[in-house]
Design a protein around this motif. Structure first.
Motif, mmCIF file in Angstrom:
data_model
loop_
_atom_site.group_PDB
_atom_site.id
_atom_site.type_symbol
_atom_site.label_atom_id
_atom_site.label_comp_id
_atom_site.label_asym_id
_atom_site.label_seq_id
_atom_site.Cartn_x
_atom_site.Cartn_y
_atom_site.Cartn_z
ATOM 1 N N GLU A 107 -3.618 4.351 -12.153
ATOM 2 C CA GLU A 107 -4.568 3.170 -10.998
ATOM 3 C C GLU A 107 -5.271 2.347 -11.818
ATOM 4 O O GLU A 107 -5.570 3.210 -12.776
ATOM 5 N N TYR A 131 -3.279 0.145 -2.998
ATOM 6 C CA TYR A 131 -3.569 0.240 -1.975
ATOM 7 C C TYR A 131 -3.721 1.760 -1.414
ATOM 8 O O TYR A 131 -3.018 2.435 -2.225
ATOM 9 N N TYR A 132 -4.671 2.558 -0.882
ATOM 10 C CA TYR A 132 -5.265 3.279 -0.301
ATOM 11 C C TYR A 132 -3.771 3.853 0.411
ATOM 12 O O TYR A 132 -3.339 3.444 1.359
ATOM 13 N N GLU A 133 -3.520 5.047 0.120
ATOM 14 C CA GLU A 133 -2.625 6.030 0.262
ATOM 15 C C GLU A 133 -1.261 5.638 -0.276
ATOM 16 O O GLU A 133 0.020 5.487 1.400
ATOM 17 N N TYR A 134 -1.082 4.903 -1.150
ATOM 18 C CA TYR A 134 0.333 4.350 -2.259
ATOM 19 C C TYR A 134 1.667 5.373 -2.043
ATOM 20 O O TYR A 134 2.876 5.044 -2.817
ATOM 21 N N TYR A 164 -6.066 7.228 -5.814
ATOM 22 C CA TYR A 164 -5.736 6.575 -4.141
ATOM 23 C C TYR A 164 -4.654 6.577 -3.711
ATOM 24 O O TYR A 164 -3.895 6.325 -2.919
ATOM 25 N N GLY A 167 -4.857 9.659 -0.993
ATOM 26 C CA GLY A 167 -5.365 9.420 0.004
ATOM 27 C C GLY A 167 -6.029 10.328 1.177
ATOM 28 O O GLY A 167 -6.451 11.543 0.640
ATOM 29 N N ASP A 168 -6.061 10.480 2.156
ATOM 30 C CA ASP A 168 -6.441 11.475 3.408
ATOM 31 C C ASP A 168 -4.942 12.000 3.963
ATOM 32 O O ASP A 168 -4.851 13.204 4.343
#
Length: 195
Positions: A107, A131-134, A164, A167-168
């Motif tokens: 990243e 982007y977040y959670e890719y 990222y 993510g979650d």
């Protein structure tokens, strides 16, 4: 199955403790696979009141209120612009003659925009918006790398600074690990004496 945000006005009865009330009084539970969330009883914390499905952006763009329609159209346009610049097929990648390939995904930020960048032997070979959670995008890119370079791929590493990707999502790194194991099983070591 309820639909967000209509569930808030619907009546629910808990099968476990007999609590009865509107969905707005219930608790929004854990998100499940980006598709919705469990509705939790405020009386006993049972998470089986309902599963509330998130609306699709296309649904909001078509039938949401004015604010939802504007936001959905904006997000759909951003997604279309991003997808137009994404790696989609093997022909977009450069030809690499090396017999043993290890790709690194890293990243990076440029003008406060997150990018995911692919390197092979320290050379950038592809860049696209991140982007977040890719993590699922990592898997798609990995399959495109396999289509282009086949069993010459030793590994597809995620740089340690890539925060990222997961993510979650608790199982993201497990999916990445499984993909890397599959690459290693398919890798064929080139022996210059035999070949």
């Amino acid at each position: 199955m309820g639909i967000y945000p209509k569930y808030q006005k619907s009546n629910y009865t808990c099968k476990k403790c007999n609590w009865t009330g509107k969905g707005a009084a219930a608790i929004m539970g854990e998100e499940v696979g980006h598709s919705g969330f469990d509705l939790v009883c405020p009386g006993c914390s049972d998470d089986s009141l309902d599963f509330i499905e998130f609306p699709l952006l296309t649904d909001l763009a078509r039938s949401g209120n004015k604010k939802e329609r504007m936001q959905a159209h904006r997000e759909l346009a951003e997604m279309a612009a991003r997808e137009a610049l994404e790696l989609r097929h093997a022909a977009q990648l450069p030809d690499i003659t090396a017999r043993h390939l290890t790709f690194v995904l890293r990243e990076t930020r440029l003008n406060d925009i997150l990018f995911i960048v692919l390197y092979e032997a320290g050379v950038e070979i592809w860049r696209e918006k991140g982007y977040y959670e890719y993590y699922w995008r990592y898997l798609e890119i990995g399959e495109i790398l396999v289509a282009k370079y086949g069993n010459r791929i030793m590994d597809f590493v995620v740089d340690a600074s890539s925060v990222y990707l997961a993510g979650d999502c608790g199982f993201a790194y497990s999916k990445v690990y499984q993909f890397r194991i599959k690459l290693r099983k398919n890798f064929v070591l080139y022996d210059p004496i035999k070949n």
